[in-house]
Design a protein around this motif. Structure first.
Motif, PDB file in Angstrom:
ATOM      1  N   MET A 231      12.771  42.488  37.633  1.00 14.74           N
ATOM      2  CA  MET A 231      11.402  43.008  37.550  1.00 14.74           C
ATOM      3  C   MET A 231      11.406  44.522  37.680  1.00 14.74           C
ATOM      4  O   MET A 231      12.443  45.144  37.946  1.00 14.74           O
ATOM      5  N   TYR A 232      10.212  45.109  37.517  1.00 16.26           N
ATOM      6  CA  TYR A 232      10.051  46.545  37.738  1.00 16.26           C
ATOM      7  C   TYR A 232       9.880  46.810  39.231  1.00 16.26           C
ATOM      8  O   TYR A 232       9.618  45.913  40.031  1.00 16.26           O
ATOM      9  N   VAL A 255      17.700  44.784  38.598  1.00 10.91           N
ATOM     10  CA  VAL A 255      18.147  45.259  37.288  1.00 10.91           C
ATOM     11  C   VAL A 255      17.598  46.670  37.057  1.00 10.91           C
ATOM     12  O   VAL A 255      17.064  47.293  37.972  1.00 10.91           O
ATOM     13  N   ASP A 256      17.704  47.161  35.821  1.00  6.30           N
ATOM     14  CA  ASP A 256      17.393  48.575  35.597  1.00  6.30           C
ATOM     15  C   ASP A 256      15.933  48.941  35.843  1.00  6.30           C
ATOM     16  O   ASP A 256      15.619  50.096  36.118  1.00  6.30           O
ATOM     17  N   GLY A 257      15.035  47.962  35.781  1.00  4.13           N
ATOM     18  CA  GLY A 257      13.627  48.239  36.054  1.00  4.13           C
ATOM     19  C   GLY A 257      13.355  48.634  37.496  1.00  4.13           C
ATOM     20  O   GLY A 257      12.293  49.174  37.809  1.00  4.13           O
ATOM     21  N   MET A 258      14.323  48.396  38.381  1.00  5.00           N
ATOM     22  CA  MET A 258      14.160  48.787  39.779  1.00  5.00           C
ATOM     23  C   MET A 258      14.612  50.219  40.032  1.00  5.00           C
ATOM     24  O   MET A 258      14.398  50.759  41.121  1.00  5.00           O
ATOM     25  N   ASP A 259      15.261  50.828  39.036  1.00  8.02           N
ATOM     26  CA  ASP A 259      15.651  52.225  39.179  1.00  8.02           C
ATOM     27  C   ASP A 259      14.383  53.072  39.160  1.00  8.02           C
ATOM     28  O   ASP A 259      13.640  53.065  38.187  1.00  8.02           O
ATOM     29  N   GLY A 260      14.133  53.784  40.227  1.00 10.15           N
ATOM     30  CA  GLY A 260      12.892  54.537  40.393  1.00 10.15           C
ATOM     31  C   GLY A 260      12.187  54.161  41.680  1.00 10.15           C
ATOM     32  O   GLY A 260      11.261  54.847  42.108  1.00 10.15           O
ATOM     33  N   ILE A 261      12.668  53.093  42.321  1.00 15.93           N
ATOM     34  CA  ILE A 261      12.018  52.636  43.549  1.00 15.93           C
ATOM     35  C   ILE A 261      12.102  53.679  44.659  1.00 15.93           C
ATOM     36  O   ILE A 261      11.197  53.799  45.493  1.00 15.93           O
ATOM     37  N   LEU A 278      22.186  46.556  38.749  1.00 13.98           N
ATOM     38  CA  LEU A 278      23.011  47.005  37.630  1.00 13.98           C
ATOM     39  C   LEU A 278      22.244  48.065  36.866  1.00 13.98           C
ATOM     40  O   LEU A 278      21.083  47.880  36.513  1.00 13.98           O
ATOM     41  N   THR A 279      22.866  49.176  36.627  1.00 15.71           N
ATOM     42  CA  THR A 279      22.246  50.278  35.903  1.00 15.71           C
ATOM     43  C   THR A 279      23.348  51.047  35.191  1.00 15.71           C
ATOM     44  O   THR A 279      24.487  51.080  35.668  1.00 15.71           O
ATOM     45  N   PRO A 280      23.059  51.677  34.058  1.00 13.76           N
ATOM     46  CA  PRO A 280      24.116  52.430  33.368  1.00 13.76           C
ATOM     47  C   PRO A 280      24.274  53.859  33.872  1.00 13.76           C
ATOM     48  O   PRO A 280      25.117  54.596  33.370  1.00 13.76           O
ATOM     49  N   PHE A 281      23.474  54.267  34.863  1.00 12.74           N
ATOM     50  CA  PHE A 281      23.483  55.673  35.271  1.00 12.74           C
ATOM     51  C   PHE A 281      23.367  55.806  36.784  1.00 12.74           C
ATOM     52  O   PHE A 281      22.584  55.100  37.420  1.00 12.74           O
ATOM     53  N   SER A 282      24.143  56.716  37.341  1.00 10.39           N
ATOM     54  CA  SER A 282      24.022  57.063  38.756  1.00 10.39           C
ATOM     55  C   SER A 282      23.938  58.571  38.887  1.00 10.39           C
ATOM     56  O   SER A 282      24.837  59.296  38.432  1.00 10.39           O
TER      57      SER A 282
END
Length: 384
Positions: A231-232, A255-261, A278-282
């Motif tokens: 989810m986001y 997943v990537d939608g959680m990047d920004g939390i 899981l995300t393609p960027f750190s």
């Protein structure tokens, strides 16, 4: 005195001639026509973190590319408030402006809507972050920089299994979201294949994403030691807060939608301690490209970039590579550019912030490897 005037005059004429010759040797980049790139995203509203991150990442890439002095880009983003109908209206504004290459839409459902428009208009589109397969299905000119939903679901199940992160898995997903259900479906298929023990599966809708007590109690009563959240970040933030208030402390995997939390206004980042995704960027990676991007982004916008910013940055650079190799010029029609871009993207390899050796299939999906991350002390740290 007359002799001095002649010397001065001759000097001025010589300087003017030298200047003219210098001008012939190098064209002023500011006088070049620019290829118009446009996209839509939520710049206001609840999903604004995603839209503004993508816009800012793209802006930095355009500034860097324009400074090189060869191909010039002009970038324009329109606010779609994460609404499909408004996204189409925003796209029509870009179309009237003369957009030649599209960055699609930032979020999934608006991009499903605008991808239909770009397909009909034969405008090449590369979305940084809209991940549903419906976006690219039967559209030869629609491409993705992010992982598709099926890839995220199966990759998450594989990662949880390989790393032995949990013995009893609960899943909470949004069943009226194309993004969430797409990831859930492929996660479950892969989980069955791998023998992952899923003990609880519960859902919520856009209208009910304020109270997750039922879902969390179901997971807790089933003895789940890991909860998968496809989810986001807005809903995930509430789940983390409510889990703590009821004394439930499993591992959480997103997943990537959680990047920004971590940049969500008013969110207690300590609640995300130990959350994996899981995300393609750190932003904490030490390679030169990432360090330079993070530094520039922080200086310009006063915050750390997330994956959406990095994906949009990569979008612009991938478009730049394709334009260079395909000899695209601003005088070409959007339809002619579209044909060139399709040919380039389905044959090229691209190295960016979010992966090296990226390739695209004829279905528009990107191939690149995800990275496992865990949140520690308010930052993302690599699990691998």
């Amino acid at each position: 005195m007359k002799k001095m005037k002649k010397v001065v005059c001759f000097g001025l004429i010589s300087a003017m001639m030298l200047s003219a010759f210098a001008g012939c040797g190098k064209k002023d980049s500011t006088s070049q026509e620019a290829i118009k790139i446009g996209g839509t995203g939520p710049l206001t509203g609840g999903a604004a973190i995603y839209g503004n991150a993508a816009k800012r990442g793209a802006e930095i890439a355009v500034e860097e590319i324009n400074a090189l002095g060869d191909i010039q880009f002009e970038l324009r983003y329109e606010d779609d408030i994460n609404d499909p109908e408004k996204a189409v209206n925003a796209y029509n504004v870009l179309k009237d402006w003369g957009v030649q290459i599209s960055l699609g839409s930032v979020t999934t459902q608006p991009c499903v809507a605008t991808s239909t428009e770009t397909f009909a208009d034969r405008i090449f589109a590369l979305t940084p972050s809209a991940s549903a397969t419906d976006i690219t299905a039967d559209k030869d000119n629609m491409f993705q920089m992010c992982f598709s939903d099926p890839n995220q679901g199966s990759a998450s199940a594989q990662y949880i299994s390989d790393k032995k992160l949990g013995t009893k898995i609960a899943i909470i997903y949004q069943n009226d979201s194309v993004y969430s259900t797409g990831i859930y479906d492929t996660f479950m298929n892969k989980a069955k294949e791998l023998g992952i023990n899923v003990v609880s599966t519960t859902t919520f809708t856009d209208d009910s994403k304020t109270d997750f007590s039922v879902q969390l109690n179901d997971a807790k009563n089933a003895g789940a030691d890991l909860v998968f959240l496809p989810m986001y970040y807005e809903a995930a933030a509430l789940i983390l807060a409510q889990a703590k208030s009821m004394g439930y402390a499993p591992k959480f995997f997103g997943v990537d939608g959680m990047d920004g939390i971590l940049t969500l206004e008013g969110f207690d980042t300590s609640l995300a301690e130990g959350v994996m995704l899981l995300t393609p960027f750190s932003a904490d990676a030490s390679d030169e490209k990432t360090v330079n991007f993070v530094k520039k982004y922080n200086e310009k916008f006063g915050e750390t970039p997330n994956q959406f910013a990095a994906d949009a940055y990569d979008c612009v650079y991938a478009i730049y590579q394709a334009c260079k190799d395909g000899k695209v010029t601003a005088s070409m029609s959007a339809e002619d550019i579209c044909g060139i871009m399709i040919e380039q993207f389905t044959s090229m390899k691209f190295d960016g912030l979010t992966g090296d050796g990226m390739t695209w299939g004829t279905n528009g999906e990107v191939t690149k490897s995800p990275k496992g991350m865990v949140i520690e002390n308010g930052v993302y740290v690599g699990l691998d």
